[in-house]
Design a protein around this motif. Structure first.
Motif, PDB file in Angstrom:
ATOM      1  N   LYS A 175      12.871 -40.145 -30.563  1.00 52.61           N
ATOM      2  CA  LYS A 175      13.813 -40.265 -29.463  1.00 52.61           C
ATOM      3  C   LYS A 175      14.606 -38.974 -29.286  1.00 52.61           C
ATOM      4  N   THR A 176      14.900 -38.693 -28.044  1.00 47.46           N
ATOM      5  CA  THR A 176      15.746 -37.531 -27.783  1.00 47.46           C
ATOM      6  C   THR A 176      17.205 -37.923 -28.000  1.00 47.46           C
ATOM      7  N   LYS A 177      18.049 -36.916 -28.016  1.00 53.34           N
ATOM      8  CA  LYS A 177      19.472 -37.149 -28.217  1.00 53.34           C
ATOM      9  C   LYS A 177      20.052 -37.988 -27.067  1.00 53.34           C
ATOM     10  N   THR A 178      19.571 -37.743 -25.852  1.00 52.90           N
ATOM     11  CA  THR A 178      20.049 -38.494 -24.688  1.00 52.90           C
ATOM     12  C   THR A 178      19.691 -39.965 -24.811  1.00 52.90           C
ATOM     13  N   ASP A 179      18.466 -40.256 -25.245  1.00 51.00           N
ATOM     14  CA  ASP A 179      18.051 -41.652 -25.417  1.00 51.00           C
ATOM     15  C   ASP A 179      18.923 -42.361 -26.454  1.00 51.00           C
TER      16      ASP A 179
ATOM     17  N   ILE B  40      23.682 -50.963 -14.570  1.00 44.99           N
ATOM     18  CA  ILE B  40      23.248 -49.583 -14.290  1.00 44.99           C
ATOM     19  C   ILE B  40      22.128 -49.181 -15.242  1.00 44.99           C
ATOM     20  N   PHE B  41      22.227 -49.622 -16.498  1.00 37.52           N
ATOM     21  CA  PHE B  41      21.201 -49.262 -17.477  1.00 37.52           C
ATOM     22  C   PHE B  41      19.822 -49.772 -17.082  1.00 37.52           C
ATOM     23  N   THR B  42      19.770 -50.881 -16.376  1.00 41.71           N
ATOM     24  CA  THR B  42      18.471 -51.409 -15.949  1.00 41.71           C
ATOM     25  C   THR B  42      17.970 -50.737 -14.679  1.00 41.71           C
TER      26      THR B  42
ATOM     27  N   THR C  67      21.335 -45.520 -25.632  1.00 45.70           N
ATOM     28  CA  THR C  67      21.167 -46.772 -26.380  1.00 45.70           C
ATOM     29  C   THR C  67      22.476 -47.190 -27.035  1.00 45.70           C
ATOM     30  N   THR C  68      23.179 -46.222 -27.611  1.00 44.69           N
ATOM     31  CA  THR C  68      24.477 -46.505 -28.232  1.00 44.69           C
ATOM     32  C   THR C  68      25.472 -47.000 -27.182  1.00 44.69           C
ATOM     33  N   MET C  69      25.484 -46.352 -26.038  1.00 45.79           N
ATOM     34  CA  MET C  69      26.387 -46.775 -24.959  1.00 45.79           C
ATOM     35  C   MET C  69      26.052 -48.178 -24.477  1.00 45.79           C
ATOM     36  N   LYS C  70      24.779 -48.470 -24.387  1.00 42.18           N
ATOM     37  CA  LYS C  70      24.358 -49.802 -23.950  1.00 42.18           C
ATOM     38  C   LYS C  70      24.865 -50.870 -24.919  1.00 42.18           C
ATOM     39  N   VAL C  71      24.765 -50.614 -26.215  1.00 39.54           N
ATOM     40  CA  VAL C  71      25.251 -51.558 -27.226  1.00 39.54           C
ATOM     41  C   VAL C  71      26.767 -51.720 -27.095  1.00 39.54           C
ATOM     42  N   ILE C  72      27.471 -50.620 -26.937  1.00 41.37           N
ATOM     43  CA  ILE C  72      28.934 -50.672 -26.794  1.00 41.37           C
ATOM     44  C   ILE C  72      29.316 -51.448 -25.536  1.00 41.37           C
TER      45      ILE C  72
END
Length: 179
Positions: free
Chosen positions: A2-6, A89-91, A10-15
């Motif tokens: 995974k790249t740093k952006t991914d 937005i993530f979707t 993913t971390t933001m999505k969990v938060i």
């Protein structure tokens, strides 16, 4: 790998999920405690949610109690809805082709909801101030009505981003047609 952006996304999505679930619980608890205070036990107005005590207002003027609680509940519900839209937005965003009509509409919708939240918080703050000034009640609800300036500022920023995003959609569509 995974790249740093991914990883960040993913971390933001969990938060965002944690925040959304927490806000859903808060909004539900507010609604249930309000219904209990009106229908079953007026003593529930002493601790509606995390120390929110509106019992003095409940006993002195039921109309003002309902209005103040309606503001508290509506602001909580709008914040919950904003977090839901942020999750959505993530979707909708694809990093390969980031500009889509659905994402642009979603960002615009978030800016409008943020604007409405800011306006409602401003009205609630002024109503609360009026109640205190008129000595109708000594309320400690300012905490629930703070942040109206920040919401208005957020709405302005998101509106600008939505306009840039719409232009990006137009440019991306034009680019796809010329290829």
């Amino acid at each position: 790998m995974k790249t740093k952006t991914d990883l960040i996304l993913t971390t933001m999505k969990v938060i965002f999920w944690v925040v959304f679930i927490g806000l859903c619980i808060k909004t539900g608890a507010l609604l249930i405690s309000f219904i209990v205070s009106l229908a079953i036990n007026p003593e529930a107005s002493k601790n509606l949610y995390l120390g929110l005590n509106l019992s003095e207002l409940y006993h002195s003027n039921l109309k003002h109690y309902i209005f103040i609680f309606s503001f508290v509940f509506s602001l909580s519900a709008l914040k919950t809805y904003l977090s839901f839209l942020a999750l959505k937005i993530f979707t909708k965003i694809n990093l390969e082709k980031p500009f889509s009509t659905k994402a642009a509409e979603l960002i615009n919708k978030i800016s409008l909801i943020a604007l409405g939240t800011g306006i409602l918080a401003f009205i609630a703050s002024k109503y609360n101030f009026w109640l205190i000034r008129s000595k109708e009640s000594i309320l400690e609800t300012n905490f629930y009505f703070e942040g109206w300036k920040e919401f208005l500022f957020l709405a302005g920023i998101l509106f600008i981003i939505a306009q840039v995003y719409k232009k990006g959609v137009a440019l991306q569509t034009e680019n796809e047609l010329t290829v």
